[in-house]
Design a protein around this motif. Structure first.
Motif, PDB file in Angstrom:
ATOM      1  N   LEU A   1      26.476  39.647  29.688  1.00  0.00           N
ATOM      2  CA  LEU A   1      25.086  39.942  30.470  1.00  0.00           C
ATOM      3  C   LEU A   1      25.018  41.027  31.369  1.00  0.00           C
ATOM      4  O   LEU A   1      24.028  41.796  31.714  1.00  0.00           O
ATOM      5  CB  LEU A   1      24.705  38.767  31.017  1.00  0.00           C
ATOM      6  N   THR A   2      26.433  41.527  31.791  1.00  0.00           N
ATOM      7  CA  THR A   2      26.507  42.506  32.672  1.00  0.00           C
ATOM      8  C   THR A   2      27.178  43.885  32.358  1.00  0.00           C
ATOM      9  O   THR A   2      26.911  44.840  33.074  1.00  0.00           O
ATOM     10  CB  THR A   2      26.941  42.184  34.049  1.00  0.00           C
TER      11      THR A   2
ATOM     12  N   GLN B   1      18.455  35.708  32.054  1.00  0.00           N
ATOM     13  CA  GLN B   1      18.753  35.604  33.482  1.00  0.00           C
ATOM     14  C   GLN B   1      17.562  34.864  34.120  1.00  0.00           C
ATOM     15  O   GLN B   1      17.677  33.994  34.946  1.00  0.00           O
ATOM     16  CB  GLN B   1      18.969  36.931  33.996  1.00  0.00           C
ATOM     17  N   ARG B   2      16.334  35.160  33.483  1.00  0.00           N
ATOM     18  CA  ARG B   2      14.906  34.372  33.929  1.00  0.00           C
ATOM     19  C   ARG B   2      14.991  32.910  33.477  1.00  0.00           C
ATOM     20  O   ARG B   2      14.928  32.278  34.554  1.00  0.00           O
ATOM     21  CB  ARG B   2      13.896  35.382  33.638  1.00  0.00           C
TER      22      ARG B   2
ATOM     23  N   ARG C   1      18.532  40.194  27.987  1.00  0.00           N
ATOM     24  CA  ARG C   1      19.210  39.853  29.018  1.00  0.00           C
ATOM     25  C   ARG C   1      18.438  39.544  30.126  1.00  0.00           C
ATOM     26  O   ARG C   1      18.654  38.551  30.920  1.00  0.00           O
ATOM     27  CB  ARG C   1      20.671  40.430  29.358  1.00  0.00           C
TER      28      ARG C   1
ATOM     29  N   TYR D   1      22.580  35.423  25.292  1.00  0.00           N
ATOM     30  CA  TYR D   1      21.159  36.113  25.574  1.00  0.00           C
ATOM     31  C   TYR D   1      20.583  36.536  24.101  1.00  0.00           C
ATOM     32  O   TYR D   1      19.454  36.455  24.022  1.00  0.00           O
ATOM     33  CB  TYR D   1      21.260  37.274  26.305  1.00  0.00           C
TER      34      TYR D   1
ATOM     35  N   ARG E   1      21.188  27.076  35.350  1.00  0.00           N
ATOM     36  CA  ARG E   1      22.447  27.448  35.969  1.00  0.00           C
ATOM     37  C   ARG E   1      22.743  26.692  37.294  1.00  0.00           C
ATOM     38  O   ARG E   1      23.672  26.304  37.557  1.00  0.00           O
ATOM     39  CB  ARG E   1      22.439  28.835  36.231  1.00  0.00           C
TER      40      ARG E   1
ATOM     41  N   GLU F   1      27.010  31.382  28.933  1.00  0.00           N
ATOM     42  CA  GLU F   1      25.689  32.000  28.608  1.00  0.00           C
ATOM     43  C   GLU F   1      25.346  32.750  27.379  1.00  0.00           C
ATOM     44  O   GLU F   1      26.398  33.558  27.225  1.00  0.00           O
ATOM     45  CB  GLU F   1      24.976  32.694  29.880  1.00  0.00           C
TER      46      GLU F   1
ATOM     47  N   ALA G   1      17.712  30.577  34.794  1.00  0.00           N
ATOM     48  CA  ALA G   1      18.238  30.152  36.553  1.00  0.00           C
ATOM     49  C   ALA G   1      18.065  28.616  36.678  1.00  0.00           C
ATOM     50  O   ALA G   1      18.944  28.428  37.652  1.00  0.00           O
ATOM     51  CB  ALA G   1      17.029  31.005  37.129  1.00  0.00           C
TER      52      ALA G   1
END
Length: 512
Positions: free
Chosen positions: A303-304, A86-87, A82, A107, A93, A105, A90
């Motif tokens: 993702l979170t 996220q990197r 993840r 991962y 997005r 999204e 970016a």
């Protein structure tokens, strides 16, 4: 995706997130070289297309297998993947949000699922971190229904299904007193009727008094075709019946005589990756793989809010992803299987049902070296005529497949509306093998998560079968071979071998 006969092959298309960008279409001559040929062709005739944006994938998971604690190992894999997503996502997005384009999204496959016009796609392709864009067009799969569906069957019937007996599950229950306890199996399929009498007590979301579907169920069907199930169903539901049947073969037992499951002591969790037509997509398959690695609440953010400690130990995949339905290179899902293995999750898959021609194991995920691939046999221990043979020629590897075989002809199991039915296909063989792995891990917990050792033990204790049909470099005495693999899985032999030698030989090879 396609099912295994009733089937092991079923569908494949991409979930679409519908949205129009404010930027107009661009000329076909301006297409990026990162567009797949299919995507360029789609934009030539459509203003809005659904596609995957694939990003660089360089997450280093090499340290994962050395992590002894199961939960720590899975958390390590989840966190690395993840963070990469996220990197690398970016810039994309920001671009999509600025243009009002909705996206999803991923991962596990480092990707975005997008529907947009060609201009937005071109801008995404221009990003350095994007490797390619590939389209997936919906395809209706013609999947046979189970035969001989039985309804209102007397509950006094006492029967252990022939396939369960053939893999020696009752011998394990009686000899070792284990039924799969402590193991979580994941069903990634058309869904499940969770409250079926043979399945309810084995669902992890049921505590005996009430149901909690958070972390135990996810629906990856956000569009497509539904009948009785809703999109984004908040409780397990099966619009087709295939997933309910498969789950029953792994864990089913109604306590009233219908002993249909190999490992009824195991718990199951589920994810729907195919709709009422049996149609799946790379995005849907990916979404379910992610849920199996790190389940999250109903409507939550993978993702979170993922919780790897609640993930599946074994994922059964009674489907294939052919090129015509979205897996255009055939390797789209391979990195995902590798990452699941790194997390200590066994991925079991149906070989597919193209018939008896050599080289029939050609589709994802059955063809991957990292997948434990299963062919189908009948009650006479003969290979089924529909069961795919190896070697894998589609990728030039000539890899031997299947790895093993299991019962897959006229298999009786659970079916929606509290009924039972029989079905044939490699789809029916793979859950027998998933159940055998669950019994092995329940009986020898120290093997849990060690994929190489587990597959080694199951392969080398299978009831060896030679083949008359010679595929690849096989001879009439070859074991393994490209028809049966190592042979028909045998849970009793696997556990006896593992327990007998674990104090001597196994510690020497029990390295992740």
């Amino acid at each position: 995706m396609k099912f295994a006969r009733w089937s092991g092959n079923g569908v494949i298309v991409l979930c679409a997130l519908l949205l129009v960008s404010s930027i107009g279409a661009i000329a076909p001559t301006a297409r990026s070289p990162k567009f797949s040929p299919a995507l360029s062709q789609a934009f030539a005739t459509q203003s809005i297309v659904n596609y995957l944006v694939i990003f660089n994938d360089d997450a280093d998971l090499s340290g994962a297998p050395a992590i002894g604690n199961r939960n720590t190992r899975r958390q390590f894999v989840y966190d690395r993947l993840r963070a990469q997503a996220q990197r690398t996502h970016a810039s994309a997005r920001a671009l999509l949000e600025a243009n009002g384009v909705t996206f999803r999204e991923h991962y596990l496959l480092n990707a975005l699922d997008v529907s947009s016009d060609a201009a937005i796609a071109q801008q995404l392709a221009a990003l350095a971190e994007v490797t390619r864009l590939d389209v997936n067009m919906p395809t209706r799969a013609d999947l046979p229904q189970p035969t001989n569906q039985l309804t209102n069957e007397p509950t006094s019937v006492v029967s252990i299904e022939w396939g369960v007996t053939r893999v020696h599950a009752p011998d394990v229950w009686n000899t070792f007193g284990v039924h799969g306890e402590g193991v979580v199996v994941g069903t990634a399929d058309t869904g499940v009727q969770w409250d079926h009498p043979a399945l309810k007590a084995h669902y992890r979301g049921w505590n005996g008094a009430s149901a909690n579907h958070n972390y135990n169920w996810h629906d990856a069907i956000h569009d497509g075709t539904v009948v009785n199930c809703l999109f984004n169903a908040t409780a397990p539901c099966d619009d087709y019946g295939h997933g309910t049947h498969v789950t029953g073969t792994m864990v089913g037992d109604d306590g009233a005589g219908n002993q249909i499951g190999v490992a009824p002591g195991a718990k199951w969790i589920g994810c729907r990756n195919m709709d009422a037509n049996g149609d799946g997509t790379p995005a849907r398959y990916t979404e379910c793989f992610e849920f199996m690695l790190a389940p999250y609440p109903i409507g939550g953010n993978p993702l979170t809010q993922g919780r790897p400690e609640l993930g599946a130990d074994i994922i059964n995949n009674s489907w294939t992803c052919p090129a015509s339905e979205g897996c255009t290179t055939g390797d789209e899902l391979r990195a995902e299987v590798q990452k699941l293995n790194a997390a200590g999750i066994l991925v079991v898959a149906a070989a597919g049902n193209p018939g008896s021609t050599c080289g029939g194991v050609a589709e994802a995920p059955a063809r991957y070296a990292e997948t434990f691939t299963v062919g189908a046999t009948d009650s006479g221990d003969n290979i089924a005529g529909f069961s795919a043979r190896g070697p894998v020629t589609a990728d030039g590897s000539n890899r031997r497949k299947p790895d093993v075989s299991a019962p897959g002809v006229n298999v009786r199991s659970s079916f929606p509306n509290n009924s039972y039915g029989t079905a044939s296909g490699t789809s029916m063989a793979s859950p027998h093998t998933s159940g055998v792995a669950a019994l092995l891990w329940s009986a020898v917990p120290t093997m849990t998560g060690n994929i190489a050792l587990t597959t080694f033990v199951i392969e080398h204790t299978a009831d060896a079968k030679t083949a008359i049909q010679l595929c690849g470099s096989d001879t009439t005495s070859s074991v393994p071979n490209n028809v049966y693999g190592y042979g028909i899985v045998n849970a009793l032999s696997a556990i006896q071998y593992a327990r007998t030698f674990k104090q001597t030989y196994l510690p020497l090879i029990m390295k992740p």
